[in-house]
Scaffold this motif. Structure first.
Motif, PDB file in Angstrom:
ATOM      1  N   GLY A 293     -26.629  40.962  40.172  1.00 54.69           N
ATOM      2  CA  GLY A 293     -27.723  40.025  40.158  1.00 54.69           C
ATOM      3  C   GLY A 293     -27.117  38.503  40.061  1.00 54.69           C
ATOM      4  O   GLY A 293     -26.023  38.420  39.731  1.00 54.69           O
ATOM      5  N   THR A 294     -28.018  37.676  40.082  1.00 56.42           N
ATOM      6  CA  THR A 294     -27.622  36.258  39.870  1.00 56.42           C
ATOM      7  C   THR A 294     -28.136  35.749  38.545  1.00 56.42           C
ATOM      8  O   THR A 294     -29.561  35.807  38.352  1.00 56.42           O
ATOM      9  CB  THR A 294     -28.138  35.349  41.034  1.00 56.42           C
ATOM     10  OG1 THR A 294     -27.661  35.804  42.057  1.00 56.42           O
ATOM     11  CG2 THR A 294     -27.973  33.893  40.714  1.00 56.42           C
TER      12      THR A 294
ATOM     13  N   PHE B  28     -18.439  36.397  35.100  1.00 58.45           N
ATOM     14  CA  PHE B  28     -19.392  35.311  34.614  1.00 58.45           C
ATOM     15  C   PHE B  28     -18.699  33.921  33.991  1.00 58.45           C
ATOM     16  O   PHE B  28     -17.413  34.138  33.859  1.00 58.45           O
ATOM     17  CB  PHE B  28     -20.380  35.905  33.557  1.00 58.45           C
ATOM     18  CG  PHE B  28     -19.668  36.606  32.517  1.00 58.45           C
ATOM     19  CD1 PHE B  28     -19.190  35.954  31.097  1.00 58.45           C
ATOM     20  CD2 PHE B  28     -19.313  37.995  32.411  1.00 58.45           C
ATOM     21  CE1 PHE B  28     -18.839  36.552  30.177  1.00 58.45           C
ATOM     22  CE2 PHE B  28     -18.704  38.573  31.555  1.00 58.45           C
ATOM     23  CZ  PHE B  28     -18.178  37.905  30.591  1.00 58.45           C
ATOM     24  N   ALA B  29     -19.186  32.880  33.766  1.00 55.39           N
ATOM     25  CA  ALA B  29     -18.614  31.869  33.381  1.00 55.39           C
ATOM     26  C   ALA B  29     -19.675  31.024  32.367  1.00 55.39           C
ATOM     27  O   ALA B  29     -20.605  31.192  32.609  1.00 55.39           O
ATOM     28  CB  ALA B  29     -18.247  30.902  34.246  1.00 55.39           C
TER      29      ALA B  29
ATOM     30  N   ALA C 117     -25.451  29.761  43.567  1.00 54.33           N
ATOM     31  CA  ALA C 117     -26.783  29.729  42.346  1.00 54.33           C
ATOM     32  C   ALA C 117     -27.077  28.254  42.156  1.00 54.33           C
ATOM     33  O   ALA C 117     -25.934  27.503  42.074  1.00 54.33           O
ATOM     34  CB  ALA C 117     -26.443  30.543  41.391  1.00 54.33           C
ATOM     35  N   SER C 118     -28.218  28.037  42.018  1.00 57.24           N
ATOM     36  CA  SER C 118     -28.591  26.617  41.659  1.00 57.24           C
ATOM     37  C   SER C 118     -30.168  26.676  40.951  1.00 57.24           C
ATOM     38  O   SER C 118     -30.811  27.785  41.097  1.00 57.24           O
ATOM     39  CB  SER C 118     -28.318  25.614  42.536  1.00 57.24           C
ATOM     40  OG  SER C 118     -29.597  26.072  43.779  1.00 57.24           O
ATOM     41  N   LEU C 119     -30.193  25.780  40.174  1.00 57.28           N
ATOM     42  CA  LEU C 119     -31.793  25.521  39.593  1.00 57.28           C
ATOM     43  C   LEU C 119     -31.897  23.925  39.582  1.00 57.28           C
ATOM     44  O   LEU C 119     -30.947  23.412  39.395  1.00 57.28           O
ATOM     45  CB  LEU C 119     -31.866  26.386  38.236  1.00 57.28           C
ATOM     46  CG  LEU C 119     -31.213  26.085  37.125  1.00 57.28           C
ATOM     47  CD1 LEU C 119     -31.710  24.674  36.421  1.00 57.28           C
ATOM     48  CD2 LEU C 119     -31.277  27.301  36.194  1.00 57.28           C
ATOM     49  N   MET C 120     -33.287  23.676  39.063  1.00 53.15           N
ATOM     50  CA  MET C 120     -33.527  22.277  38.839  1.00 53.15           C
ATOM     51  C   MET C 120     -33.836  22.226  37.340  1.00 53.15           C
ATOM     52  O   MET C 120     -34.707  23.231  36.905  1.00 53.15           O
ATOM     53  CB  MET C 120     -34.869  21.771  39.522  1.00 53.15           C
ATOM     54  CG  MET C 120     -35.105  20.326  39.172  1.00 53.15           C
ATOM     55  SD  MET C 120     -34.037  19.177  40.078  1.00 53.15           S
ATOM     56  CE  MET C 120     -34.227  19.429  41.924  1.00 53.15           C
TER      57      MET C 120
ATOM     58  N   PRO D 239     -23.229  37.496  42.372  1.00 54.21           N
ATOM     59  CA  PRO D 239     -22.631  38.733  43.093  1.00 54.21           C
ATOM     60  C   PRO D 239     -21.294  37.953  43.829  1.00 54.21           C
ATOM     61  O   PRO D 239     -20.378  38.851  44.297  1.00 54.21           O
ATOM     62  CB  PRO D 239     -23.293  39.210  44.132  1.00 54.21           C
ATOM     63  CG  PRO D 239     -24.696  39.002  43.152  1.00 54.21           C
ATOM     64  CD  PRO D 239     -24.518  37.592  42.529  1.00 54.21           C
ATOM     65  N   ALA D 240     -21.124  36.754  44.006  1.00 52.08           N
ATOM     66  CA  ALA D 240     -20.291  36.202  44.943  1.00 52.08           C
ATOM     67  C   ALA D 240     -18.992  35.841  43.889  1.00 52.08           C
ATOM     68  O   ALA D 240     -17.980  35.419  44.590  1.00 52.08           O
ATOM     69  CB  ALA D 240     -20.790  34.890  45.580  1.00 52.08           C
TER      70      ALA D 240
END
Length: 603
Positions: free
Chosen positions: A466-467, A487-488, A511-514, A527-528
């Motif tokens: 998952g992300t 993970f980091a 992955a990104s978000l605001m 997963p990348a």
């Protein structure tokens, strides 16, 4: 009851007759209401003053208006009756307007194109030695409502529509205003379709049988609902199932509540709740559907929470997803007192007041005493973040005999799929036990307060797929303890409206978000990610192809401030793997915030 409860044993189906609103008008008995009395054309019904009584199995078509009287069904307990409301209006000042006193089952069909009205007074004349009847439409037998007409029910005494057995609705338009509950089926409530506008001083929809594990459930497969409730929007004793429909629920307490288990398997829900959006004591499953919680105290709450699918957005003034020990005591007064005490304790911030809840001075917790990356050891941050009873310690902080404990192994949040976006003023993902992420997308905007965290657990937190992308405050920040997927964790700050993006070596966003608010840490897994791989964390850039949440798992990011992070399946730091090393990020968790700087410092 909890041990005996079995979802597979519940009768969630609808009979053919439940769904069939047809009738033979020519062979039916016709009842015409006329002010203070009524006339009957056909067999099986009689009139005495302003009371119309149906006493034989069959079909009855009712029309006209009764100013102060009632329609009563009293047949053998093996008989079925169909009552067709064909433009009927009944008011009873001292009891139910429509009373099914005895039958095997009563079908109330709303004739196409008609509006039908049932109203009552504020005081009932009750039967000897009983608190019954207590609803405008009150049935002691199984009750099915179907058809395509409209039924308006106003309850001035207690409940509006109530069956002491099953309440089944397969069609029709309902406008209900009740002093207490709007729709109530003691054994169960099953709704296949219909249009519902429910205003209730108590619960909007409720099933409350607590003596049999296969009863006391609410199941919704379709329909359109607007519910405004002074208590819970929908409440079930054993099982609350939402599998379809469009629901807009505003509730002073929980929007959706089950004393045992709950599931969202479909439908579209918009929720405003004074307390929880969906509370289930033992288990809550999100399998599908769309859930948009615009405001609540806590979002999803249960002992075990499984997110397998669907799309969830939660804005919470405290925890967004909370796994807490089930309370099966059945003592509502004690449960209410415990909840109130917990909220008072959780809102108390020792760092702000300089003293603990019992008046004792707390240990120093200034910035210099905390690790610079803000990450707490496994279990430690969750325990401190709870700040509940026992002088600021979390639930389950002390075992019997006073020995301190950390966490409850029964508590679990498991994310296996779906798309989940959380915005919490308290802990966003909060488990008194463990957290497992195996799939799906989990985007988290955590708190700004130092006493809460985007991620809070008491035992372990693992990621195998998952992300995950979390931002929040650093005071109680926690990382994953371990995982099969890298993970980091990094301390990196930004403001509301900033995009937070992670890109691989070729510049592709994974992955990104605001960000919804100011933040000081970032936790990410994808997963990348490859073991030991280096990735770019970009704050304040422009992400191509991002959705309304700022999420993308492809495309590119331009501009912004960049730092290098390193992903690993093994958290470093030695104390629960939560990065106790200073200076930003420890090896295996992310790049040092200074050494990894490219294009400007992250402050």
């Amino acid at each position: 009851m909890a041990a005996a409860f079995d979802v597979a044993a519940l009768d969630l189906e609808y009979s053919n007759r439940d769904k069939d609103a047809s009738y033979d008008d020519a062979s039916a008995t016709h009842i015409v209401l006329s002010g203070a009395t009524a006339t009957v054309d056909g067999d099986g019904a009689s009139v005495e003053g302003s009371t119309v009584t149906i006493s034989a199995e069959g079909t009855y078509v009712v029309s006209g208006s009764l100013d102060d009287g009632r329609l009563v069904v009293e047949v053998a307990d093996t008989d079925k009756v169909q009552v067709v409301l064909n433009g009927a209006s009944i008011h009873n000042e001292d009891g139910p307007a429509f009373y099914v006193r005895q039958a095997d089952k009563c079908f109330v069909t709303l004739a196409d194109g008609t509006t039908n009205t049932l109203t009552d007074g504020t005081d009932y004349v009750l039967e000897d030695g009983s608190d019954e009847p207590y609803a405008t439409l009150f049935s002691r037998a199984d009750l099915t409502l179907n058809g395509s007409g409209t039924l308006t029910v106003t309850s001035s005494y207690r409940h509006a529509v109530c069956s002491k057995d099953d309440l089944v609705i397969t069609g029709g338009t309902y406008v209900v205003d009740a002093v207490e509950d709007a729709l109530r089926g003691r054994d169960c409530v099953k709704i296949a379709d219909g249009d519902f506008t429910l205003t209730a001083g108590g619960d909007g929809i409720k099933s409350n049988k607590d003596t049999k594990a296969t009863k006391g459930f609410v199941s919704i497969d379709g329909g359109t609902f607007t519910i405004q409730a002074g208590d819970d929007g929908i409440q079930a004793q054993t099982y609350l199932r939402i599998a379809g429909g469009q629901l807009d629920v505003t509730a002073a307490d929980d929007a959706l509540h089950s004393d045992l288990e709950g599931i969202v398997a479909g439908g579209a829900l918009t929720i405003e709740a004074g307390d929880d959006a969906f509370h289930a004591e033992t288990k809550l499953v999100i399998d599908g559907g769309t859930v948009d919680v615009t405001s609540c105290y806590e979002g999803y709450e249960a002992e075990k929470i499984y997110v397998n699918g669907g799309e969830t957005h939660i804005v919470a003034s405290d925890d967004a997803v909370n796994a807490a020990a089930a309370d099966l005591s059945g003592d509502e007064a004690d449960a209410t007192a415990t909840t109130t005490d917990a909220r008072v304790a959780e809102s108390f911030d020792p760092a702000a007041t300089g003293e603990m809840s019992d008046g004792a001075e707390p240990p120093a917790m200034d910035a210099g005493a905390m690790p610079q990356d803000g990450a707490m050891p496994g279990g430690m941050g969750g325990a401190m973040g709870e700040r509940e009873q026992n002088g600021g310690m979390p639930d389950n902080a002390f075992a019997e005999g006073g020995a301190p404990t950390m966490g409850d192994e029964n508590c679990l949040i498991q994310v296996n799929g779906g798309y989940t976006v959380l915005d919490a003023a308290g802990d966003a993902v909060d488990s008194n036990g463990s957290v497992e992420v195996t799939g799906g997308v989990l985007l988290v905007n955590g708190p700004t307060s130092g006493g809460d965290g985007a991620f809070d657990y008491d035992l372990t937190a693992t990621v195998t797929g998952g992300t995950v992308l979390m931002v929040g405050s650093t005071g109680m920040a926690q990382n994953f303890t371990s995982g099969e997927q890298p993970f980091a964790f990094i301390t990196a700050s930004g403001n509301a409206g900033d995009s937070v993006a992670v890109a691989n070596a070729d510049g592709t966003v994974v992955a990104s978000l605001m960000a919804a608010k100011q933040f000081g840490m970032v936790l990410v897994s994808s997963p990348a990610f490859e073991e030991g791989g280096s990735y770019s964390l970009v704050i304040g850039g422009q992400v191509s192809g991002a959705n309304a949440d700022g999420y993308a798992d492809a495309g590119t990011v331009s501009g912004g401030t960049t730092a290098e992070i390193t992903a690993s399946t093994t958290a470093s730091g030695g104390m629960g793997g939560l990065g106790m090393g200073g200076g930003g990020m420890s090896a295996g968790q992310g790049g040092d915030i200074q050494r990894g700087m490219r294009g400007g410092a992250l402050q």
